[in-house]
Design a protein around this motif. Structure first.
Motif, PDB file in Angstrom:
ATOM      1  N   ASP A 134       0.824  -1.204   0.000  1.00 28.09           N
ATOM      2  CA  ASP A 134       0.000   0.000   0.000  1.00 28.09           C
ATOM      3  C   ASP A 134       0.861   1.258   0.000  1.00 28.09           C
ATOM      4  N   GLU A 135       1.932   1.231   0.786  1.00 29.03           N
ATOM      5  CA  GLU A 135       2.814   2.398   0.884  1.00 29.03           C
ATOM      6  C   GLU A 135       3.504   2.649  -0.455  1.00 29.03           C
ATOM      7  N   ILE A 136       3.946   1.586  -1.124  1.00 31.64           N
ATOM      8  CA  ILE A 136       4.589   1.732  -2.436  1.00 31.64           C
ATOM      9  C   ILE A 136       3.595   2.315  -3.438  1.00 31.64           C
ATOM     10  N   THR A 137       2.349   1.805  -3.421  1.00 25.46           N
ATOM     11  CA  THR A 137       1.311   2.313  -4.316  1.00 25.46           C
ATOM     12  C   THR A 137       1.064   3.790  -4.070  1.00 25.46           C
ATOM     13  N   GLN A 138       1.005   4.187  -2.804  1.00 23.59           N
ATOM     14  CA  GLN A 138       0.789   5.588  -2.456  1.00 23.59           C
ATOM     15  C   GLN A 138       1.917   6.462  -2.982  1.00 23.59           C
TER      16      GLN A 138
ATOM     17  N   LEU B  28       3.544  10.555  -9.468  1.00 23.87           N
ATOM     18  CA  LEU B  28       3.029  10.734 -10.816  1.00 23.87           C
ATOM     19  C   LEU B  28       1.942  11.786 -10.929  1.00 23.87           C
ATOM     20  N   THR B  29       1.126  11.953  -9.882  1.00 25.62           N
ATOM     21  CA  THR B  29      -0.073  12.775  -9.988  1.00 25.62           C
ATOM     22  C   THR B  29       0.027  14.040  -9.158  1.00 25.62           C
ATOM     23  N   GLY B  30      -1.086  14.765  -9.115  1.00 27.25           N
ATOM     24  CA  GLY B  30      -1.134  15.979  -8.297  1.00 27.25           C
ATOM     25  C   GLY B  30      -0.721  17.206  -9.065  1.00 27.25           C
ATOM     26  N   TRP B  31      -0.813  18.360  -8.387  1.00 22.67           N
ATOM     27  CA  TRP B  31      -0.480  19.638  -9.009  1.00 22.67           C
ATOM     28  C   TRP B  31       0.942  19.663  -9.561  1.00 22.67           C
TER      29      TRP B  31
ATOM     30  N   LEU C 153     -10.755  14.245   2.255  1.00 17.58           N
ATOM     31  CA  LEU C 153      -9.839  13.143   2.526  1.00 17.58           C
ATOM     32  C   LEU C 153     -10.396  11.826   2.002  1.00 17.58           C
ATOM     33  N   GLN C 154     -11.711  11.673   2.042  1.00 14.47           N
ATOM     34  CA  GLN C 154     -12.345  10.466   1.517  1.00 14.47           C
ATOM     35  C   GLN C 154     -12.133  10.345   0.009  1.00 14.47           C
ATOM     36  N   PHE C 155     -12.263  11.472  -0.701  1.00 17.32           N
ATOM     37  CA  PHE C 155     -12.108  11.452  -2.152  1.00 17.32           C
ATOM     38  C   PHE C 155     -10.647  11.522  -2.595  1.00 17.32           C
ATOM     39  N   GLY C 156      -9.750  11.904  -1.691  1.00 17.91           N
ATOM     40  CA  GLY C 156      -8.331  11.974  -2.041  1.00 17.91           C
ATOM     41  C   GLY C 156      -7.458  11.323  -0.991  1.00 17.91           C
ATOM     42  N   PRO C 157      -7.660  10.030  -0.707  1.00 16.84           N
ATOM     43  CA  PRO C 157      -6.921   9.379   0.386  1.00 16.84           C
ATOM     44  C   PRO C 157      -5.412   9.328   0.184  1.00 16.84           C
ATOM     45  N   ASN C 158      -4.968   9.365  -1.082  1.00 14.41           N
ATOM     46  CA  ASN C 158      -3.532   9.348  -1.373  1.00 14.41           C
ATOM     47  C   ASN C 158      -3.040  10.685  -1.905  1.00 14.41           C
ATOM     48  N   ASN C 159      -3.861  11.711  -1.785  1.00 22.54           N
ATOM     49  CA  ASN C 159      -3.534  13.027  -2.321  1.00 22.54           C
ATOM     50  C   ASN C 159      -2.790  13.824  -1.257  1.00 22.54           C
TER      51      ASN C 159
ATOM     52  N   MET D 203      -3.801  16.388   1.970  1.00 16.82           N
ATOM     53  CA  MET D 203      -3.357  16.178   3.356  1.00 16.82           C
ATOM     54  C   MET D 203      -2.677  17.430   3.899  1.00 16.82           C
ATOM     55  N   MET D 204      -1.862  18.072   3.055  1.00 16.69           N
ATOM     56  CA  MET D 204      -1.156  19.261   3.521  1.00 16.69           C
ATOM     57  C   MET D 204      -2.103  20.449   3.654  1.00 16.69           C
ATOM     58  N   GLN D 205      -3.112  20.538   2.781  1.00 14.24           N
ATOM     59  CA  GLN D 205      -4.120  21.581   2.939  1.00 14.24           C
ATOM     60  C   GLN D 205      -4.890  21.400   4.248  1.00 14.24           C
TER      61      GLN D 205
END
Length: 279
Positions: free
Chosen positions: A3-7, A13-16, A146-152, A156-158
């Protein structure tokens, strides 16, 4: 471990400022200005916004407006326009605060209507409700974000930014989690990191993070106050002078998110120690 590797892959790869977005931004820079589309304007605006300066926020808004003329319902443009108004209130510039709050609400509400499952749109609604003093609704939308962006990690920082002054332990947990997932984080993260460390009286860490934020009155104020707290008097004085050059009316009382600090004496006492006005 899986799970940690996937995160971590998702974060990279993603995000702003993920690798995919950065690659697209590099391609966009090769385009002729006449060929820019709404998505290109969004990419450019994000880059400007993330400088975390008053000038960067204004530039981002101009770029987003150009994109919205081409695609009025392109949700990222609408959503991140709301973000610019949320950021602007954090920087400590001399602005029309009620007007900024109203604009943030308008764009956040529209973004959520365009995509109810977007994590950042939900967080922008949380900010909108917090600005109105509705803590219950604000918390509901933070949980949805957080529910819609659990790995975002940006989300988390916002959220750490929202909790930093008054639920400091919760903010610290989010910061530790995000830094573990993305140790090479974008510079704007230093603002919530600074705020949280400052609220936790970890002034050395607050000082180190404050030195990495973009140029703004509140950034300089955090640098001045944390420097004063650790005995760096000369640096505190220089940073305090910078605050007043940019915003002569700055006071600790007006500093967002002053009203959300659990210890209401922290900012005014630190400001006075740095040679700044507390009220």
């Amino acid at each position: 471990m899986q799970d940690e590797i996937t995160q971590k892959i998702a974060v990279t790869l993603t995000g702003w400022q993920g690798q995919v977005t950065e690659a697209e931004r590099a391609l966009m820079r090769r385009k002729n200005s006449a060929d820019l589309d709404a998505y290109d304007y969004w990419l450019l605006g994000i880059e400007a916004k993330h400088r975390m300066t008053p000038e960067g926020v204004i530039e981002a808004r101009v770029l987003f407006e150009k994109g919205l003329k081409l695609a009025p319902d392109f949700m990222p443009l609408v959503r991140d326009m709301a973000v610019t108004y949320a950021v602007e209130t954090d920087l400590g510039s001399a602005i029309d605060y009620p007007a900024a709050v109203d604009a943030q609400w308008k764009y956040a509400k529209r973004a959520l209507a365009l995509d109810p499952n977007d994590a950042t749109a939900n967080n922008m609604m949380a900010v909108a409700y917090a600005n109105q003093g509705d803590g219950e609704q604000a918390e509901r939308f933070r949980k949805l974000a957080l529910q819609f962006g659990p790995n975002n990690t940006d989300i988390m920082m916002q959220l750490a930014w929202a909790y930093g002054g008054w639920e400091t332990e919760r903010a610290m947990e989010l910061i530790e989690r995000t830094l573990k997932l993305n140790p090479r984080y974008p510079p704007w993260w230093n603002f919530p990191i600074t705020q949280t460390y400052f609220a936790a009286r970890l002034f050395e860490k607050a000082y180190a993070a404050a030195k990495q934020i973009g140029e703004s009155p509140n950034q300089a104020a955090y640098l001045a106050m944390s420097a004063a707290q650790i005995g760096k008097k000369q640096e505190a004085a220089e940073a305090a002078a910078k605050v007043l050059r940019v915003n002569p009316d700055w006071t600790a009382e007006s500093m967002f998110p002053y009203q959300n600090f659990r210890d209401e004496t922290r900012l005014p006492e630190s400001a006075a120690k740095a040679g700044l006005r507390s009220a």
